[in-house]
Design an enzyme around this catalytic site. Structure first.
Site, short mmCIF file in Angstrom:
data_model
loop_
_atom_site.label_atom_id
_atom_site.label_comp_id
_atom_site.label_asym_id
_atom_site.label_seq_id
_atom_site.Cartn_x
_atom_site.Cartn_y
_atom_site.Cartn_z
N LYS A 203 -0.42 -4.45 -4.21
CA LYS A 203 -1.76 -4.47 -4.81
C LYS A 203 -2.07 -3.07 -5.35
CE LYS A 203 -5.33 -6.92 -5.87
NZ LYS A 203 -5.20 -8.09 -6.75
N SER A 405 -4.93 -12.53 -9.73
CA SER A 405 -5.85 -12.19 -8.65
C SER A 405 -7.00 -13.20 -8.60
CB SER A 405 -6.34 -10.75 -8.82
OG SER A 405 -6.65 -10.18 -7.56
#
Length: 619
Positions: A203, A405
């Site tokens: 991430k 996402s």
């Protein structure tokens, strides 16, 4: 005894009033009839004159291709003031025009002019390229011309029957991947700390604020992603141009020597590499089109032609019958109500409810083109899609350039998820940014003090050091939301959270890579998604497609246009600080985007905001 004169006057006034009333009604009826005539004439005239045979459809693409026009008047006004107004073409309109032109006997060929085309993502380029291929399959030709071609422009040009370039032009192909700004040292110098709390090894959306370079994990993931995208690009070009595998890379790798061999003539180099079919000036192209088509009496036009906008205006969508409803989720995801160009959790959820309650809409397609954003906003949309399925209406997700996402989060409540091979998706991970500026305050000689009743009263105050107890609370919340994300993904993909976790961790995939890992159901186009929805709803071939969109309020748009003074002032400060140093506009743009992410999170109404966001761009 009544007065005869008074009675006569009253009678006269009564008759006068009756005449006036009759005249008023006559005038109103005539005006109403005139309006009807005007509307009917406008409807017939809007289709324009009857097309003659051998008419060329001119696609002079300008600006960018988008899923949906924005109604953010403030942003549009600011762009116009700065001279940065970018024209936009809706993908749906472009596909409609090409597919209808393929069936139109009077349209003999398409002329694709790409000088002012600024591009879009690879998945969208592939949608348009496929429409060009369908047009050619009808037996008609596509002729492309450009004074030069950049990478995005050339991908479309490569799908033409013939490609021409100006004698001073070039085909500039550079591959995928880019450099990014990293702010750790700069933030340290001004005394600002960015506290990143995240779940997911890959991430990397917020890494620029805590490091001076990409982490090995981020580089590994991005390299795999870019190689996949580049392979899709080169394969598409080589197949369209009937070139051998590896021809594009050979053109790039050998560019210095090959360009020197032709004395720097880049147009000749492109011709030798068989990337183009000929070298022509614009007037020479016009003469060719007159020969291929028909000469127009209007000397300024030269050849018989119709522009994209004029041909689009001739198309008449159906407004009756069973339909597949389409909701566009384009842009960053926010929690509340948002205009087109952003995905508002509440406003997009309201559109889904509207479609669910419409008896004529039998199935729903969510067209996603989003890098993510608010986790809670994403969940609002996902839940409404789940309720729509429970109500008996099929839901199909069609992924465009980006569905990463939060964009992936929204997609988890679908009966079927269809992505393009070049879609950027996945990035299943969450993070929170907590900026603190206590050191900067010290440097300025500004100090804070107070007597809150609990330790939480100042725990999220960016003027003070981050309280480790508060950081622990945020980490617990992040862990919980990530567990929820992976659990929902596992349920949607009919697997286990452990299996999802292996391909999650915030890692981004191409659509093809995601299909291999079970994150999407099928690879296909937007048209494939519409067809899949119609099949699931058992609709006949004559079904219509209706777009469920929020009506922009003029007053609300005006109020939005008057707001945001702080953001505008900051933009001016950034430009004033960087542009005199000779930095190109792209740097100031990247700064505004990156630092805007931090301030948006810092200015949230809650103590902290959890983001499901991918700082990635379509290529």
């Amino acid at each position: 005894m009544s007065d005869p004169h008074r009675a006569s006057a009253l009678s006269w006034f009564g008759k006068l009033w009756s005449w006036l009333d009759a005249g008023r009604r006559l005038v109103l009826n005539l005006v109403f009839l005139l309006l009807i005539v005007v509307v009917v004439v406008a409807l017939f005239k809007s289709r324009g004159p009857v097309l003659s045979d051998k008419t060329a459809l001119v696609l002079d693409l300008q600006g960018v291709i988008v899923e949906q026009h924005t109604d953010d008047l403030r942003a549009t006004a600011l762009q116009q003031v700065r001279g940065q107004d970018t024209q936009k073409t809706q993908l749906r309109d472009l596909l409609t025009v090409l597919d209808e032109a393929a069936k139109d006997a009077n349209i003999s060929h398409v002329v694709l002019v790409l000088d002012e085309f600024q591009g879009t993502g690879l998945a969208t380029l592939r949608e348009v390229a496929a429409a060009l291929d369908r047009f050619k399959a009808s037996g008609k030709k596509v002729i492309a011309w450009g004074s030069s071609y950049d990478q995005r422009q050339y991908f479309l040009a490569a799908h033409a029957s013939e490609v021409f370039i100006h004698p001073m032009g070039m085909v500039f192909l550079e591959g995928f991947g880019r450099y990014r700004n990293y702010y750790r040292d700069a933030l340290d110098k001004v005394g600002v700390s960015i506290n990143l709390i995240r779940v997911g090894t890959y991430k990397s959306a917020a890494e620029p604020f805590i490091a001076n370079a990409a982490s090995p994990a981020a580089k590994d993931a991005e390299s795999f992603l870019y190689k996949g995208l580049w392979g899709t690009y080169t394969e598409g070009v080589e197949k369209a141009r009937k070139l051998p595998t590896g021809a594009v890379m050979a053109y790039i790798d050998g560019a210095p020597e090959q360009l020197a061999a032709v004395s720097g003539d880049s147009a000749k180099l492109a011709l030798q590499a068989k990337l183009v079919d000929g070298i022509k000036t614009r007037d020479e192209l016009r003469e060719l089109l007159i020969q291929r088509g028909a000469k127009d009496d209007d000397q300024a036009r030269g050849f018989r032609q119709i522009a994209f906008g004029d041909y689009l205006a001739r198309q008449r969508p159906s407004f009756t019958g069973d339909a597949v409803g389409v909701i566009v989720a384009e842009g960053e995801i926010v929690e509340g109500v948002a205009p087109a160009g952003l995905v508002g959790g509440r406003s997009t959820a309201a559109l889904i409810r509207k479609a669910r309650e419409d008896s004529n809409i039998k199935a729903l397609v969510l067209r996603v083109n989003s890098p993510g954003g608010s986790a809670s906003g994403s969940e609002l949309v996902r839940r409404e899609l789940e309720l729509t399925r429970q109500a008996g209406k099929p839901v199909v997700v069609s992924m465009g350039d980006l569905a990463a996402s939060g964009g992936y989060w929204m997609s988890m409540a679908a009966d079927q998820v269809i992505a393009d091979a070049a879609t950027i998706t996945g990035s299943i991970g969450v993070f929170a940014l907590l900026p603190t500026a206590d050191q900067a305050m010290d440097k300025l000689g500004v100090h804070t003090d107070g007597v809150p009743t609990t330790w939480l009263g100042g725990a999220g105050d960016p003027r003070r050091p981050l309280d480790p107890r508060f950081a622990s609370m945020v980490q617990s919340s992040i862990d919980h939301i990530y567990a929820d994300f992976t659990a929902k993904a596992a349920q949607a993909r009919k697997t286990t959270p452990e299996k999802i976790n292996e391909v999650a961790q915030g890692r981004v995939w191409t659509g093809a890579q995601a299909k291999e890992r079970g994150l999407v159901d099928n690879l296909g186009s937007y048209g494939d998604a519409l067809k899949a929805a119609s099949v699931r709803a058992r609709l006949s071939e004559g079904y219509r497609v209706t777009y469920v969109e929020r009506e922009p309020g003029k007053l609300a748009g005006l109020l939005r246009a008057l707001g945001g003074d702080a953001a505008l002032a900051w933009a001016h400060q950034l430009e004033a600080a960087w542009m005199p140093l000779g930095a190109p506009p792209e740097i100031a743009r990247d700064l505004r985007r990156d630092l805007g992410l931090v301030t948006d999170l810092a200015n949230g109404r809650q103590p902290f905001s959890v983001s499901a966001h991918c700082l990635c761009e379509p290529f």
